[in-house]
Design a protein around this motif. Structure first.
Motif, short mmCIF file in Angstrom:
data_model
loop_
_atom_site.label_atom_id
_atom_site.label_comp_id
_atom_site.label_asym_id
_atom_site.label_seq_id
_atom_site.Cartn_x
_atom_site.Cartn_y
_atom_site.Cartn_z
N VAL A 11 31.10 -50.56 -27.14
CA VAL A 11 31.89 -49.32 -27.20
C VAL A 11 32.67 -49.12 -25.89
O VAL A 11 32.17 -49.38 -24.80
CB VAL A 11 30.99 -48.09 -27.50
CG1 VAL A 11 30.03 -47.81 -26.36
CG2 VAL A 11 31.83 -46.87 -27.81
N ASN A 12 33.90 -48.70 -26.05
CA ASN A 12 34.76 -48.39 -24.91
C ASN A 12 34.82 -46.87 -24.80
O ASN A 12 35.60 -46.22 -25.51
CB ASN A 12 36.15 -48.99 -25.12
CG ASN A 12 37.10 -48.67 -23.99
OD1 ASN A 12 36.71 -48.11 -22.97
ND2 ASN A 12 38.36 -49.02 -24.17
N VAL A 13 34.02 -46.32 -23.90
CA VAL A 13 33.94 -44.85 -23.80
C VAL A 13 35.23 -44.24 -23.29
O VAL A 13 35.50 -43.06 -23.53
CB VAL A 13 32.74 -44.42 -22.92
CG1 VAL A 13 31.43 -44.85 -23.57
CG2 VAL A 13 32.86 -44.93 -21.51
N LYS A 58 28.47 -42.75 -18.74
CA LYS A 58 29.69 -43.48 -18.37
C LYS A 58 30.92 -42.64 -18.68
O LYS A 58 31.85 -42.57 -17.88
CB LYS A 58 29.77 -44.81 -19.13
CG LYS A 58 28.86 -45.88 -18.62
CD LYS A 58 29.04 -47.15 -19.47
CE LYS A 58 28.06 -48.22 -19.11
NZ LYS A 58 28.19 -49.41 -19.98
N TRP A 59 30.95 -42.01 -19.86
CA TRP A 59 32.10 -41.17 -20.23
C TRP A 59 32.23 -40.01 -19.26
O TRP A 59 33.34 -39.69 -18.81
CB TRP A 59 31.94 -40.65 -21.66
CG TRP A 59 33.12 -39.86 -22.12
CD1 TRP A 59 34.22 -40.35 -22.75
CD2 TRP A 59 33.35 -38.46 -21.95
NE1 TRP A 59 35.12 -39.33 -23.00
CE2 TRP A 59 34.60 -38.16 -22.51
CE3 TRP A 59 32.62 -37.42 -21.37
CZ2 TRP A 59 35.14 -36.88 -22.52
CZ3 TRP A 59 33.15 -36.14 -21.37
CH2 TRP A 59 34.40 -35.88 -21.94
N GLN A 60 31.11 -39.38 -18.92
CA GLN A 60 31.15 -38.25 -18.01
C GLN A 60 31.62 -38.69 -16.62
O GLN A 60 32.38 -37.96 -15.97
CB GLN A 60 29.77 -37.58 -17.92
CG GLN A 60 29.41 -36.85 -19.19
CD GLN A 60 27.99 -36.32 -19.21
OE1 GLN A 60 27.17 -36.70 -18.38
NE2 GLN A 60 27.70 -35.45 -20.15
N ALA A 61 31.23 -39.86 -16.18
CA ALA A 61 31.67 -40.36 -14.88
C ALA A 61 33.17 -40.63 -14.89
O ALA A 61 33.87 -40.35 -13.91
CB ALA A 61 30.90 -41.63 -14.52
N LEU A 62 33.67 -41.17 -15.99
CA LEU A 62 35.11 -41.44 -16.09
C LEU A 62 35.93 -40.17 -16.14
O LEU A 62 37.07 -40.14 -15.67
CB LEU A 62 35.41 -42.26 -17.36
CG LEU A 62 35.02 -43.73 -17.32
CD1 LEU A 62 35.20 -44.35 -18.70
CD2 LEU A 62 35.87 -44.47 -16.30
N ASN A 63 35.37 -39.12 -16.72
CA ASN A 63 36.11 -37.88 -16.90
C ASN A 63 35.76 -36.81 -15.89
O ASN A 63 36.23 -35.68 -16.01
CB ASN A 63 35.91 -37.38 -18.33
CG ASN A 63 36.57 -38.29 -19.33
OD1 ASN A 63 37.80 -38.29 -19.46
ND2 ASN A 63 35.78 -39.10 -20.01
N GLY A 64 34.92 -37.13 -14.94
CA GLY A 64 34.59 -36.21 -13.87
C GLY A 64 33.87 -34.96 -14.33
O GLY A 64 34.02 -33.91 -13.72
N VAL A 78 22.60 -44.89 -25.75
CA VAL A 78 23.48 -43.74 -26.05
C VAL A 78 23.65 -42.90 -24.79
O VAL A 78 24.77 -42.52 -24.43
CB VAL A 78 22.91 -42.90 -27.21
CG1 VAL A 78 23.58 -41.53 -27.29
CG2 VAL A 78 23.04 -43.65 -28.53
N GLU A 79 22.56 -42.60 -24.13
CA GLU A 79 22.62 -41.78 -22.91
C GLU A 79 23.43 -42.46 -21.82
O GLU A 79 24.22 -41.82 -21.13
CB GLU A 79 21.20 -41.46 -22.43
CG GLU A 79 21.15 -40.52 -21.24
CD GLU A 79 21.77 -39.15 -21.52
OE1 GLU A 79 22.25 -38.52 -20.56
OE2 GLU A 79 21.78 -38.70 -22.68
N VAL A 80 23.26 -43.77 -21.65
CA VAL A 80 24.03 -44.51 -20.64
C VAL A 80 25.52 -44.42 -20.96
O VAL A 80 26.33 -44.18 -20.06
CB VAL A 80 23.55 -45.98 -20.56
CG1 VAL A 80 24.53 -46.84 -19.78
CG2 VAL A 80 22.16 -46.03 -19.93
#
Length: 151
Positions: A41-43, A139-145, A133-135
């Protein structure tokens, strides 16, 4: 009533073990599908966390349901097997063969054992996939701040 007991005596193993085999097949299918998806998956392509969560959690309920219900299916087979053993005892006319009783009871318990053998890997896979799923969510949250505190 006798016909029902005869039918169950002849086919209960096939019914219960067949159902557990079907559950195992579904389990393997969905675990492989989820593992491949969660690995690839590409978050970054998701605009919001809700769309991501929908895709990340797809089919996890099926895996959890198999893990939590397989022991009950096995237990159903065991209870029916014990019921059939007692039915045969009642119809034996007082001739009790202890070895036959023990054999029937041990065969009845195999259904519970198989149910547990299906449930354990199901729950291990479910927990491992939940971690993936949590990881991916992190990752998505890190990319989107964004930070989500869970409250």
């Amino acid at each position: 009533m006798s016909q029902l007991f005869d039918f169950l005596h002849a086919y209960i193993d096939y019914i219960i073990l067949g159902l557990l085999a079907f559950m195992s097949f579904l389990l393997v299918w969905f675990v492989i599908e989820r593992f491949i998806f969660l690995s690839r998956v590409n978050v970054a392509k998701y605009e919001n966390i809700h769309q991501l969560d929908i895709d990340l959690n797809r089919n996890l309920t099926i895996i959890s349901t198999i893990g939590s219900n397989a022991p009950y299916v096995g237990l159903l087979g065991t209870v029916i097997g014990i019921l059939l053993t007692f039915y045969e005892l009642g119809n034996s006319g007082g001739d009790i063969d202890a070895s036959a009783i023990m054999l029937n009871l041990s065969l009845a318990l195999k259904a519970t054992a198989v149910g547990i053998l299906v449930a354990i890997p199901a729950m291990v896979c479910y927990n491992g996939l939940n971690r993936k799923v949590e990881v991916n969510r992190l990752k998505w949250q890190a990319l989107n701040g964004t930070h989500h505190t869970g409250e």
